[in-house]
Enzyme design. Sequence first.
Site, PDB file in Angstrom:
ATOM      1  N   TYR A 186       0.818  -1.214   0.000  1.00 50.08           N
ATOM      2  CA  TYR A 186       0.000   0.000   0.000  1.00 50.08           C
ATOM      3  C   TYR A 186       0.857   1.271   0.000  1.00 50.08           C
ATOM      4  CZ  TYR A 186      -4.863  -1.501   0.145  1.00 50.08           C
ATOM      5  OH  TYR A 186      -6.103  -1.982  -0.200  1.00 50.08           O
ATOM      6  N   GLU A 208       1.440   6.191  -7.042  1.00 53.21           N
ATOM      7  CA  GLU A 208       0.303   7.004  -7.463  1.00 53.21           C
ATOM      8  C   GLU A 208       0.611   8.489  -7.340  1.00 53.21           C
ATOM      9  OE1 GLU A 208      -2.853   5.619  -5.006  1.00 53.21           O
ATOM     10  OE2 GLU A 208      -2.744   3.559  -5.765  1.00 53.21           O
TER      11      GLU A 208
END
EC number: 4.2.1.134
Length: 293
Positions: free
Chosen positions: A286, A293
């Site tokens: 994550y 991202e």
Amino acid sequence: MAGPSLRPHVHWAQRHRELYLRVELSDVQNPDISITDNVLRFKAQGHGAKGDNIYEFQIEFLEPVEPKPICRVTQRQLNITVQKKESNWWERLTKQEKRPLFLAPDFDRWLDESDAEMELKEKEEEKINKMKIESRVPKDPFKHLKKGYLIMYNLVQFLGFSWIFVNMTVRLFILGKDSFYDTFHTIADMMYFCQTLALMEIMNSLIGLVRSPLIPAVVQVFGRNFILFVVLGSLEEMQSKPVVFFIFYFWSIIELFRYPYYMLSCIGIEWKPLTWLRYTTWIPLYPLGGLAE
């Protein structure tokens, strides 16, 4: 010439359907327990009244018993449970009238016949009450339909992300770093499909099909879809960036464990390695996905 065999202290108690034997041996090793011809034979290495030795005994039961005893070993003792063939109360444990010297009542578990009958009656009443309560709970007529839908949803998502992961891995081995630059054009259609389908996770949580909290589902699904459809989908200059490879790769690895875990949970199966991977892989992935991202 071998001396007489050593016998451990054995305490016994009974119920209408069971016999309980508590063998006073600690640190028991290699217990050999069997019942043949209604005779229980016991032999084990352990620490008893005569120190660390091999202890053995045998008991011929008063009435017929089942030939498969249940044994539970603890650090301080060994417990044996024997099922009676018929539910009744015995006047003694052994066929011989004279009680063996190594055998004594287990007063920690001892009940007389009337108390045992009361205990049995209470258990039966508790079982009946439980059945009555369960019968009052309204059954969901769509339970199996919901379960089938959730299994199918998780299976489709698992297959989709598996295709993405395998495709990207194979291309990486064949093309090397060159595969970074056309990841979007190769993988985007399947990722569009999977992430569009992921909108159902919000609906599933909203209508109570799953117990997952709504807010985390909304944040994850809309966060990913914003990156996929808005950032990558509308900005052509971003589509050939190597970062697309890492975003898609991290997403797919996470889902390779998440969706099978949910799918097995639907049918009440827990596979511990998968559970560990489900709740462990996201810890490094994550943050890495967020960084990409």
